[in-house]
Write a protein that holds these residues in place. Structure first.
Motif, PDB file in Angstrom:
ATOM      1  N   PHE A  28       1.045  -1.293  -0.499  1.00 34.80           N
ATOM      2  CA  PHE A  28       0.256   0.123  -0.491  1.00 34.80           C
ATOM      3  C   PHE A  28       0.784   1.173  -0.186  1.00 34.80           C
ATOM      4  O   PHE A  28       0.730   2.045  -0.953  1.00 34.80           O
ATOM      5  CB  PHE A  28      -1.002  -0.057   1.027  1.00 34.80           C
ATOM      6  CG  PHE A  28      -2.127   0.680   1.009  1.00 34.80           C
ATOM      7  CD1 PHE A  28      -2.637   1.616   0.028  1.00 34.80           C
ATOM      8  CD2 PHE A  28      -2.192   2.417   2.761  1.00 34.80           C
ATOM      9  CE1 PHE A  28      -3.705   2.340   0.201  1.00 34.80           C
ATOM     10  CE2 PHE A  28      -2.070   3.238   2.553  1.00 34.80           C
ATOM     11  CZ  PHE A  28      -3.270   3.494   1.457  1.00 34.80           C
ATOM     12  N   ILE A  29       1.885   1.340   0.851  1.00 36.98           N
ATOM     13  CA  ILE A  29       3.053   3.042   0.952  1.00 36.98           C
ATOM     14  C   ILE A  29       3.768   2.485  -0.638  1.00 36.98           C
ATOM     15  O   ILE A  29       3.912   3.798  -0.928  1.00 36.98           O
ATOM     16  CB  ILE A  29       3.889   1.997   2.378  1.00 36.98           C
ATOM     17  CG1 ILE A  29       3.059   2.110   3.491  1.00 36.98           C
ATOM     18  CG2 ILE A  29       4.498   3.326   1.840  1.00 36.98           C
ATOM     19  CD1 ILE A  29       1.998   4.013   3.612  1.00 36.98           C
ATOM     20  N   LYS A  30       4.099   1.681  -0.333  1.00 38.07           N
ATOM     21  CA  LYS A  30       4.599   1.494  -2.219  1.00 38.07           C
ATOM     22  C   LYS A  30       3.728   2.287  -3.508  1.00 38.07           C
ATOM     23  O   LYS A  30       4.207   3.071  -3.894  1.00 38.07           O
ATOM     24  CB  LYS A  30       5.984   0.034  -2.505  1.00 38.07           C
ATOM     25  CG  LYS A  30       6.271   0.114  -1.725  1.00 38.07           C
ATOM     26  CD  LYS A  30       7.334  -0.850  -1.437  1.00 38.07           C
ATOM     27  CE  LYS A  30       8.659  -1.203  -0.882  1.00 38.07           C
ATOM     28  NZ  LYS A  30       9.340  -2.651  -1.359  1.00 38.07           N
ATOM     29  N   CYS A  31       2.371   2.035  -3.417  1.00 37.63           N
ATOM     30  CA  CYS A  31       1.989   2.286  -4.283  1.00 37.63           C
ATOM     31  C   CYS A  31       0.862   3.907  -4.402  1.00 37.63           C
ATOM     32  O   CYS A  31       1.357   4.778  -5.175  1.00 37.63           O
ATOM     33  CB  CYS A  31       0.106   1.498  -3.616  1.00 37.63           C
ATOM     34  SG  CYS A  31       0.677   0.190  -4.525  1.00 37.63           S
ATOM     35  N   LEU A  32       0.873   4.143  -2.728  1.00 38.51           N
ATOM     36  CA  LEU A  32       1.150   5.400  -2.596  1.00 38.51           C
ATOM     37  C   LEU A  32       2.134   6.614  -3.348  1.00 38.51           C
ATOM     38  O   LEU A  32       2.681   7.450  -3.276  1.00 38.51           O
ATOM     39  CB  LEU A  32       0.904   5.770  -0.847  1.00 38.51           C
ATOM     40  CG  LEU A  32      -0.348   5.225  -0.300  1.00 38.51           C
ATOM     41  CD1 LEU A  32      -0.524   5.767   1.264  1.00 38.51           C
ATOM     42  CD2 LEU A  32      -1.621   5.780  -1.440  1.00 38.51           C
ATOM     43  N   LEU A  33       3.512   5.815  -3.101  1.00 46.19           N
ATOM     44  CA  LEU A  33       5.133   6.413  -3.508  1.00 46.19           C
ATOM     45  C   LEU A  33       5.186   6.675  -4.695  1.00 46.19           C
ATOM     46  O   LEU A  33       6.197   7.136  -5.343  1.00 46.19           O
ATOM     47  CB  LEU A  33       6.398   5.669  -2.540  1.00 46.19           C
ATOM     48  CG  LEU A  33       6.483   6.242  -1.425  1.00 46.19           C
ATOM     49  CD1 LEU A  33       7.015   5.121  -0.432  1.00 46.19           C
ATOM     50  CD2 LEU A  33       6.552   7.807  -0.731  1.00 46.19           C
ATOM     51  N   GLY A  34       4.463   5.413  -5.593  1.00 40.06           N
ATOM     52  CA  GLY A  34       4.700   5.724  -7.197  1.00 40.06           C
ATOM     53  C   GLY A  34       5.394   4.459  -7.881  1.00 40.06           C
ATOM     54  O   GLY A  34       5.882   4.354  -8.618  1.00 40.06           O
ATOM     55  N   LEU A  35       5.935   3.315  -6.639  1.00 39.39           N
ATOM     56  CA  LEU A  35       7.124   2.536  -6.962  1.00 39.39           C
ATOM     57  C   LEU A  35       6.433   1.676  -7.546  1.00 39.39           C
ATOM     58  O   LEU A  35       7.223   0.691  -8.364  1.00 39.39           O
ATOM     59  CB  LEU A  35       7.251   2.282  -5.679  1.00 39.39           C
ATOM     60  CG  LEU A  35       8.199   3.330  -5.069  1.00 39.39           C
ATOM     61  CD1 LEU A  35       8.848   2.362  -3.714  1.00 39.39           C
ATOM     62  CD2 LEU A  35       9.507   3.521  -5.844  1.00 39.39           C
ATOM     63  N   PHE A  36       5.141   0.936  -6.948  1.00 38.40           N
ATOM     64  CA  PHE A  36       4.040   0.312  -7.334  1.00 38.40           C
ATOM     65  C   PHE A  36       2.973   0.209  -8.245  1.00 38.40           C
ATOM     66  O   PHE A  36       2.245   1.959  -7.859  1.00 38.40           O
ATOM     67  CB  PHE A  36       3.612  -0.879  -6.377  1.00 38.40           C
ATOM     68  CG  PHE A  36       4.249  -1.499  -5.823  1.00 38.40           C
ATOM     69  CD1 PHE A  36       5.837  -2.335  -6.337  1.00 38.40           C
ATOM     70  CD2 PHE A  36       4.505  -2.468  -5.050  1.00 38.40           C
ATOM     71  CE1 PHE A  36       6.625  -3.159  -5.765  1.00 38.40           C
ATOM     72  CE2 PHE A  36       5.375  -3.191  -4.616  1.00 38.40           C
ATOM     73  CZ  PHE A  36       6.605  -3.613  -4.867  1.00 38.40           C
ATOM     74  N   SER A  37       2.607   0.026  -9.486  1.00 38.48           N
ATOM     75  CA  SER A  37       1.384   0.788 -10.594  1.00 38.48           C
ATOM     76  C   SER A  37       0.159  -0.718 -10.201  1.00 38.48           C
ATOM     77  O   SER A  37       0.868  -1.292  -8.692  1.00 38.48           O
ATOM     78  CB  SER A  37       1.852   0.013 -11.855  1.00 38.48           C
ATOM     79  OG  SER A  37       2.214  -1.105 -11.984  1.00 38.48           O
ATOM     80  N   TYR A  38      -0.460  -0.288  -9.922  1.00 33.37           N
ATOM     81  CA  TYR A  38      -1.998  -0.791  -9.267  1.00 33.37           C
ATOM     82  C   TYR A  38      -3.321  -0.931 -11.156  1.00 33.37           C
ATOM     83  O   TYR A  38      -3.419  -0.231 -11.873  1.00 33.37           O
ATOM     84  CB  TYR A  38      -2.855  -0.122  -8.722  1.00 33.37           C
ATOM     85  CG  TYR A  38      -2.675   1.548  -8.589  1.00 33.37           C
ATOM     86  CD1 TYR A  38      -3.927   2.364  -8.697  1.00 33.37           C
ATOM     87  CD2 TYR A  38      -1.107   2.239  -8.192  1.00 33.37           C
ATOM     88  CE1 TYR A  38      -3.766   3.477  -9.275  1.00 33.37           C
ATOM     89  CE2 TYR A  38      -1.358   3.368  -8.166  1.00 33.37           C
ATOM     90  CZ  TYR A  38      -2.661   4.280  -8.555  1.00 33.37           C
ATOM     91  OH  TYR A  38      -2.650   5.743  -8.577  1.00 33.37           O
ATOM     92  N   GLU A  39      -3.906  -2.410 -10.169  1.00 32.70           N
ATOM     93  CA  GLU A  39      -5.060  -2.019 -11.269  1.00 32.70           C
ATOM     94  C   GLU A  39      -6.289  -1.054 -11.704  1.00 32.70           C
ATOM     95  O   GLU A  39      -6.524  -1.048 -12.327  1.00 32.70           O
ATOM     96  CB  GLU A  39      -5.321  -4.077 -11.805  1.00 32.70           C
ATOM     97  CG  GLU A  39      -3.724  -4.477 -11.821  1.00 32.70           C
ATOM     98  CD  GLU A  39      -3.003  -4.970 -11.027  1.00 32.70           C
ATOM     99  OE1 GLU A  39      -1.542  -4.626 -10.927  1.00 32.70           O
ATOM    100  OE2 GLU A  39      -4.105  -5.025  -9.680  1.00 32.70           O
ATOM    101  N   LYS A  40      -7.061  -0.917 -10.192  1.00 34.13           N
ATOM    102  CA  LYS A  40      -7.865  -0.090 -10.270  1.00 34.13           C
ATOM    103  C   LYS A  40      -7.367   0.469  -9.279  1.00 34.13           C
ATOM    104  O   LYS A  40      -6.496   0.676  -8.468  1.00 34.13           O
ATOM    105  CB  LYS A  40      -9.499  -1.142  -9.584  1.00 34.13           C
ATOM    106  CG  LYS A  40      -9.568  -2.121 -10.716  1.00 34.13           C
ATOM    107  CD  LYS A  40     -10.573  -2.761 -10.890  1.00 34.13           C
ATOM    108  CE  LYS A  40     -11.875  -1.855 -10.611  1.00 34.13           C
ATOM    109  NZ  LYS A  40     -13.169  -3.603 -10.071  1.00 34.13           N
ATOM    110  N   GLY A  41      -8.425   2.206  -9.104  1.00 36.85           N
ATOM    111  CA  GLY A  41      -8.393   2.910  -8.660  1.00 36.85           C
ATOM    112  C   GLY A  41      -8.221   4.137  -8.923  1.00 36.85           C
ATOM    113  O   GLY A  41      -7.123   3.828  -9.679  1.00 36.85           O
ATOM    114  N   THR A  42      -7.635   5.036  -7.807  1.00 26.88           N
ATOM    115  CA  THR A  42      -6.804   6.690  -7.836  1.00 26.88           C
ATOM    116  C   THR A  42      -6.357   6.928  -6.225  1.00 26.88           C
ATOM    117  O   THR A  42      -7.036   6.109  -5.189  1.00 26.88           O
ATOM    118  CB  THR A  42      -8.031   7.394  -8.208  1.00 26.88           C
ATOM    119  OG1 THR A  42      -9.282   7.935  -6.834  1.00 26.88           O
ATOM    120  CG2 THR A  42      -8.499   6.854  -9.498  1.00 26.88           C
TER     121      THR A  42
END
Length: 255
Positions: A43-57
């Motif tokens: 979750f934190i890495k998604c917030l930081l832009g380190l991981f992409s994600y499939e759905k959501g904003t």
């Protein structure tokens, strides 16, 4: 403010984040907690832009990260400070040089301007005389304060901390907690902390997001966490006899 809506993240067949909705406000210390495997690191890495994600904003002050250009993403990253779990200082650089590193990456300051700014933030974290020491000459608590100084040197709007108290003794951990909260208040920044330290939760948890199996199981504050009947939360938070006693005393005082 950072706002998260319907966030999903998978790795192959493993569905890690399952539609998380939450937000983090300016001037508040927000903690993301959960057991190992709960999804909090992803979750934190998604917030930081380190991981992409499939759905959501994920939105930073109304700007949806996935819709930004590469230049806009770079500008946003310049507004983010990060305190890594192991401090992540460069062994070959002095403490002053470590703190100046983000300025070299993201600004066009002169060397003297960078030195002045590094001096300012080192004083802010109570390291007046550590400029020319090497990281190996600093204690764990000092290294963590250097990491905080480096994270705020660029005057960020958003501060992320990954297990900032990891490896520290309880007394030093309290010092780091208080410093993070002071800086959050002083600079009115959005602070998000990934933590398993329940002392931090109880000390500075102005907002707490509890993840379990990739879901947001509960959110609240250090005060409301005492009142919840959510079994997943109480099992996690009050797994020790000490916190069971604290909760019992708190509820008795409120009666």
């Amino acid at each position: 403010m950072i706002e998260v809506k319907g966030l999903h993240k998978s790795f192959g067949d493993a569905h890690i984040l399952k539609g998380i909705d939450t937000f983090f406000e300016k001037g508040k210390t927000s903690l993301v907690i959960g057991q190992s495997g709960s999804g909090k690191t992803v979750f934190i890495k998604c917030l930081l832009g380190l991981f992409s994600y499939e759905k959501g904003t994920i939105s930073y002050d109304g700007k949806i990260f996935s819709e930004l250009s590469e230049d806009q993403k770079r500008d946003l990253r310049a507004e983010i400070g990060m305190v890594f779990q192991g401090s992540a200082l460069f062994d070959s650089m002095t403490i002053q040089e470590n703190v100046m590193f983000p300025l070299q990456m993201f600004t066009k300051m002169s060397k003297s301007e960078m030195e002045d700014r590094a001096d300012f933030v080192l004083k802010r974290v109570n390291l007046d005389d550590a400029h020319y020491k090497m990281p190996s000459e600093a204690s764990g608590g000092m290294q963590k304060r250097v990491a905080i100084a480096r994270a705020i040197v660029n005057n960020p709007k958003y501060l992320f901390c990954d297990e900032p108290n990891s490896g520290l003794d309880p007394k030093t951990a309290i010092v780091i907690d208080n410093l993070i909260q002071e800086i959050t208040d002083e600079y009115n920044i959005v602070t998000v902390i990934n933590s398993h330290d329940m002392n931090s939760v109880m000390e500075i948890g102005e907002k707490i997001v509890f993840l379990q199996y990739g879901l947001k199981e509960w959110e609240g504050s250090k005060d409301t966490i005492f009142k919840t009947d959510n079994k997943a939360v109480t099992d996690f938070v009050y797994s020790s006899e000490l916190f069971k006693k604290v909760r019992k005393m708190y509820l008795e005082e409120k009666q």
